[in-house]
Design a protein around this motif. Structure first.
Motif, PDB file in Angstrom:
ATOM      1  N   GLU A   2       0.862  -1.196   0.000  1.00  0.00           N
ATOM      2  CA  GLU A   2       0.000   0.000   0.000  1.00  0.00           C
ATOM      3  C   GLU A   2       0.884   1.227   0.000  1.00  0.00           C
ATOM      4  O   GLU A   2       1.763   1.385   0.844  1.00  0.00           O
ATOM      5  CB  GLU A   2      -0.881  -0.021   1.240  1.00  0.00           C
ATOM      6  N   THR A   3       0.699   2.111  -0.971  1.00  0.00           N
ATOM      7  CA  THR A   3       1.538   3.297  -1.098  1.00  0.00           C
ATOM      8  C   THR A   3       0.663   4.540  -1.131  1.00  0.00           C
ATOM      9  O   THR A   3      -0.314   4.591  -1.868  1.00  0.00           O
ATOM     10  CB  THR A   3       2.371   3.241  -2.399  1.00  0.00           C
ATOM     11  N   SER A   4       1.033   5.551  -0.343  1.00  0.00           N
ATOM     12  CA  SER A   4       0.280   6.800  -0.346  1.00  0.00           C
ATOM     13  C   SER A   4       0.655   7.605  -1.579  1.00  0.00           C
ATOM     14  O   SER A   4       1.829   7.793  -1.884  1.00  0.00           O
ATOM     15  CB  SER A   4       0.599   7.605   0.918  1.00  0.00           C
ATOM     16  N   MET A   5      -0.357   8.082  -2.301  1.00  0.00           N
ATOM     17  CA  MET A   5      -0.122   8.839  -3.524  1.00  0.00           C
ATOM     18  C   MET A   5      -1.140   9.958  -3.630  1.00  0.00           C
ATOM     19  O   MET A   5      -2.294   9.789  -3.253  1.00  0.00           O
ATOM     20  CB  MET A   5      -0.221   7.934  -4.761  1.00  0.00           C
ATOM     21  N   LEU A   6      -0.717  11.070  -4.145  1.00  0.00           N
ATOM     22  CA  LEU A   6      -1.629  12.188  -4.338  1.00  0.00           C
ATOM     23  C   LEU A   6      -2.148  12.241  -5.762  1.00  0.00           C
ATOM     24  O   LEU A   6      -3.234  12.720  -6.022  1.00  0.00           O
ATOM     25  CB  LEU A   6      -0.924  13.506  -3.982  1.00  0.00           C
ATOM     26  N   ASN A   7      -1.366  11.763  -6.695  1.00  0.00           N
ATOM     27  CA  ASN A   7      -1.789  11.761  -8.089  1.00  0.00           C
ATOM     28  C   ASN A   7      -1.416  10.413  -8.703  1.00  0.00           C
ATOM     29  O   ASN A   7      -0.240  10.095  -8.839  1.00  0.00           O
ATOM     30  CB  ASN A   7      -1.113  12.891  -8.880  1.00  0.00           C
ATOM     31  N   SER A   8      -2.409   9.669  -9.047  1.00  0.00           N
ATOM     32  CA  SER A   8      -2.171   8.359  -9.637  1.00  0.00           C
ATOM     33  C   SER A   8      -3.351   7.985 -10.510  1.00  0.00           C
ATOM     34  O   SER A   8      -4.487   8.328 -10.215  1.00  0.00           O
ATOM     35  CB  SER A   8      -1.971   7.308  -8.536  1.00  0.00           C
ATOM     36  N   ALA A   9      -3.049   7.257 -11.575  1.00  0.00           N
ATOM     37  CA  ALA A   9      -4.128   6.818 -12.450  1.00  0.00           C
ATOM     38  C   ALA A   9      -4.986   5.765 -11.774  1.00  0.00           C
ATOM     39  O   ALA A   9      -6.120   5.536 -12.170  1.00  0.00           O
ATOM     40  CB  ALA A   9      -3.542   6.274 -13.747  1.00  0.00           C
ATOM     41  N   ASN A  10      -4.450   5.085 -10.754  1.00  0.00           N
ATOM     42  CA  ASN A  10      -5.168   4.029 -10.048  1.00  0.00           C
ATOM     43  C   ASN A  10      -5.391   4.403  -8.593  1.00  0.00           C
ATOM     44  O   ASN A  10      -5.031   3.667  -7.684  1.00  0.00           O
ATOM     45  CB  ASN A  10      -4.395   2.706 -10.150  1.00  0.00           C
ATOM     46  N   GLN A  11      -5.947   5.549  -8.374  1.00  0.00           N
ATOM     47  CA  GLN A  11      -6.172   6.031  -7.017  1.00  0.00           C
ATOM     48  C   GLN A  11      -7.341   5.313  -6.363  1.00  0.00           C
ATOM     49  O   GLN A  11      -8.297   4.920  -7.023  1.00  0.00           O
ATOM     50  CB  GLN A  11      -6.441   7.531  -7.024  1.00  0.00           C
ATOM     51  N   ARG A  12      -7.232   5.158  -5.076  1.00  0.00           N
ATOM     52  CA  ARG A  12      -8.333   4.621  -4.287  1.00  0.00           C
ATOM     53  C   ARG A  12      -8.458   5.436  -3.005  1.00  0.00           C
ATOM     54  O   ARG A  12      -7.484   5.617  -2.285  1.00  0.00           O
ATOM     55  CB  ARG A  12      -8.099   3.155  -3.934  1.00  0.00           C
ATOM     56  N   LEU A  13      -9.664   5.907  -2.755  1.00  0.00           N
ATOM     57  CA  LEU A  13      -9.887   6.703  -1.551  1.00  0.00           C
ATOM     58  C   LEU A  13      -9.839   5.824  -0.303  1.00  0.00           C
ATOM     59  O   LEU A  13     -10.303   4.695  -0.319  1.00  0.00           O
ATOM     60  CB  LEU A  13     -11.244   7.401  -1.621  1.00  0.00           C
ATOM     61  N   ILE A  14      -9.276   6.377   0.752  1.00  0.00           N
ATOM     62  CA  ILE A  14      -9.396   5.733   2.054  1.00  0.00           C
ATOM     63  C   ILE A  14     -10.718   6.190   2.661  1.00  0.00           C
ATOM     64  O   ILE A  14     -11.055   7.372   2.639  1.00  0.00           O
ATOM     65  CB  ILE A  14      -8.230   6.130   2.986  1.00  0.00           C
ATOM     66  N   GLY A  15     -11.474   5.251   3.176  1.00  0.00           N
ATOM     67  CA  GLY A  15     -12.776   5.588   3.725  1.00  0.00           C
ATOM     68  C   GLY A  15     -12.742   5.754   5.233  1.00  0.00           C
ATOM     69  O   GLY A  15     -11.754   5.448   5.906  1.00  0.00           O
ATOM     70  N   TYR A  16     -13.857   6.239   5.753  1.00  0.00           N
ATOM     71  CA  TYR A  16     -14.053   6.375   7.189  1.00  0.00           C
ATOM     72  C   TYR A  16     -14.882   5.184   7.673  1.00  0.00           C
ATOM     73  O   TYR A  16     -15.974   4.929   7.157  1.00  0.00           O
ATOM     74  CB  TYR A  16     -14.794   7.672   7.516  1.00  0.00           C
ATOM     75  N   SER A  17     -14.375   4.485   8.650  1.00  0.00           N
ATOM     76  CA  SER A  17     -15.107   3.363   9.230  1.00  0.00           C
ATOM     77  C   SER A  17     -15.938   3.870  10.400  1.00  0.00           C
ATOM     78  O   SER A  17     -15.401   4.449  11.354  1.00  0.00           O
ATOM     79  CB  SER A  17     -14.130   2.276   9.695  1.00  0.00           C
ATOM     80  N   VAL A  18     -17.243   3.667  10.324  1.00  0.00           N
ATOM     81  CA  VAL A  18     -18.138   4.125  11.386  1.00  0.00           C
ATOM     82  C   VAL A  18     -18.042   3.145  12.552  1.00  0.00           C
ATOM     83  O   VAL A  18     -18.231   1.934  12.376  1.00  0.00           O
ATOM     84  CB  VAL A  18     -19.594   4.207  10.879  1.00  0.00           C
ATOM     85  N   ASP A  19     -17.735   3.660  13.740  1.00  0.00           N
ATOM     86  CA  ASP A  19     -17.551   2.762  14.882  1.00  0.00           C
ATOM     87  C   ASP A  19     -18.899   2.305  15.451  1.00  0.00           C
ATOM     88  O   ASP A  19     -19.967   2.687  14.953  1.00  0.00           O
ATOM     89  CB  ASP A  19     -16.676   3.416  15.964  1.00  0.00           C
ATOM     90  N   SER A  20     -18.841   1.481  16.484  1.00  0.00           N
ATOM     91  CA  SER A  20     -20.060   0.892  17.058  1.00  0.00           C
ATOM     92  C   SER A  20     -20.979   1.937  17.674  1.00  0.00           C
ATOM     93  O   SER A  20     -22.165   1.673  17.900  1.00  0.00           O
ATOM     94  CB  SER A  20     -19.688  -0.158  18.110  1.00  0.00           C
ATOM     95  N   GLU A  21     -20.444   3.120  17.963  1.00  0.00           N
ATOM     96  CA  GLU A  21     -21.258   4.208  18.507  1.00  0.00           C
ATOM     97  C   GLU A  21     -21.831   5.112  17.422  1.00  0.00           C
ATOM     98  O   GLU A  21     -22.565   6.054  17.714  1.00  0.00           O
ATOM     99  CB  GLU A  21     -20.417   5.055  19.475  1.00  0.00           C
ATOM    100  N   GLY A  22     -21.449   4.835  16.170  1.00  0.00           N
ATOM    101  CA  GLY A  22     -21.955   5.648  15.067  1.00  0.00           C
ATOM    102  C   GLY A  22     -21.131   6.886  14.802  1.00  0.00           C
ATOM    103  O   GLY A  22     -21.627   7.834  14.186  1.00  0.00           O
ATOM    104  N   ASN A  23     -19.858   6.877  15.216  1.00  0.00           N
ATOM    105  CA  ASN A  23     -18.997   8.049  15.077  1.00  0.00           C
ATOM    106  C   ASN A  23     -17.846   7.797  14.106  1.00  0.00           C
ATOM    107  O   ASN A  23     -17.468   6.653  13.846  1.00  0.00           O
ATOM    108  CB  ASN A  23     -18.410   8.446  16.432  1.00  0.00           C
ATOM    109  N   ILE A  24     -17.281   8.898  13.590  1.00  0.00           N
ATOM    110  CA  ILE A  24     -16.039   8.847  12.816  1.00  0.00           C
ATOM    111  C   ILE A  24     -15.107   9.934  13.341  1.00  0.00           C
ATOM    112  O   ILE A  24     -15.548  10.866  14.036  1.00  0.00           O
ATOM    113  CB  ILE A  24     -16.280   9.069  11.308  1.00  0.00           C
ATOM    114  N   LYS A  25     -13.833   9.807  13.037  1.00  0.00           N
ATOM    115  CA  LYS A  25     -12.848  10.840  13.341  1.00  0.00           C
ATOM    116  C   LYS A  25     -12.555  11.607  12.066  1.00  0.00           C
ATOM    117  O   LYS A  25     -12.017  11.063  11.110  1.00  0.00           O
ATOM    118  CB  LYS A  25     -11.568  10.214  13.881  1.00  0.00           C
ATOM    119  N   PHE A  26     -12.917  12.890  12.040  1.00  0.00           N
ATOM    120  CA  PHE A  26     -12.746  13.694  10.833  1.00  0.00           C
ATOM    121  C   PHE A  26     -11.610  14.683  11.039  1.00  0.00           C
ATOM    122  O   PHE A  26     -11.499  15.286  12.119  1.00  0.00           O
ATOM    123  CB  PHE A  26     -14.045  14.448  10.518  1.00  0.00           C
TER     124      PHE A  26
END
Length: 282
Positions: A94-118
């Motif tokens: 897994e490599t962090s990239m800002l510009n790539s033809a094969n980009q994939r967003l990292i998502g936010y996982s909603v915890d058991s309380e229904g919260n995310i860290k933004f």
């Protein structure tokens, strides 16, 4: 008198034979009608008549969901701090990239309380929001800093399962956030001939509870069911009819098959005997 006797015998025989044929035709028509009522969808639909649509609020975010949140602005550097990095996966790394033809967003996982860290905003309670409501909520939170912010929220793990008497059972990933029961069954290539049209069940887990809805595809009332619009992680199960249930084991299937053929043979023998008897008396 002697000339009238053959006529008196002949007429009842003709009438008797006609009665047998008539009963056979009626039996065939009744069987066809019964099959129609068991198989066809939306039998009570009024053609060219509008049906009021139930309101579809859209699916809401739940604990364990995965969502993407992208903040855009004319000032890209300002908006950038509120976005997670994109990554690409290459040969298991897994490599962090800002510009790539094969980009994939990292998502936010909603915890058991229904919260995310933004980023910058910290903990945000997101459970119970639709994606549009959450986008507007975050936009308002950022309005003092990013005045022209555009926030886009998408589901990253919207999937449904379709099982039972369908042609292609499986787990299906859904793009977007709207899918109907008919669309789910279409993904599974429709019910088999052994699937009960009045025995379609939707199993839904929401707010710590499991609810099972039964839907009858033969009536337009299905459009008013809470299960017509599916939600993430719903399971659609199609119940088998009695014929399929009777084929649950090989031995039972063989017994049923023999029994059916014996019954058919007996019926045809009886009909043939009656017809031969009528013709012989003629």
């Amino acid at each position: 008198m002697s000339g009238g006797i053959p006529f008196l015998f002949f007429f009842p025989m003709k009438l008797y034979r006609f009665r047998i044929l008539f009963l056979l035709v009626v039996a065939t028509l009744l069987a066809s009608c019964s099959t129609y009522k068991k198989i066809n969808y939306l039998q009570d639909a009024q053609i060219d008549s509008a049906i009021a649509m139930a309101a579809n609020k859209g699916i809401v975010i739940q604990p364990q969901d995965m969502i993407s949140i992208v903040v855009s602005s004319r000032n890209s550097e300002l908006a950038r701090i509120y976005n997670l990095p994109v990554v690409t996966y290459q040969a298991g790394s897994e490599t962090s990239m800002l510009n790539s033809a094969n980009q994939r967003l990292i998502g936010y996982s909603v915890d058991s309380e229904g919260n995310i860290k933004f980023p910058e905003l910290g903990t945000i309670h997101v459970a119970g929001f639709t994606r549009w409501e959450l986008a507007e909520h975050i936009r308002q939170q950022l309005s003092d800093v990013v005045k022209d912010a555009i926030v886009t929220v998408e589901f990253m793990n919207f999937k449904i399962s379709v099982t039972g008497e369908v042609t292609s059972p499986g787990v299906y990933n859904i793009s977007g956030d709207k899918v109907t029961l008919f669309e789910a069954l279409s993904l599974a290539r429709n019910l088999t001939i052994f699937g009960r049209r009045d025995g379609v069940y939707v199993i839904r887990e929401q707010n710590g509870q499991r609810t099972i809805y039964q839907v009858d595809l033969r009536t337009v009332d299905m459009f008013n069911s809470p299960a017509y619009y599916l939600q993430q992680n719903d399971v659609v199960y199609v119940e088998p009819n009695k014929v399929r249930a009777g084929q649950s084991t090989i031995n039972e299937n063989n017994i049923k098959s023999v029994s059916i053929w014996v019954s058919i043979g007996s019926f045809l023998t009886t009909i043939a005997t009656l017809i031969i008897s009528v013709l012989a008396r003629k």
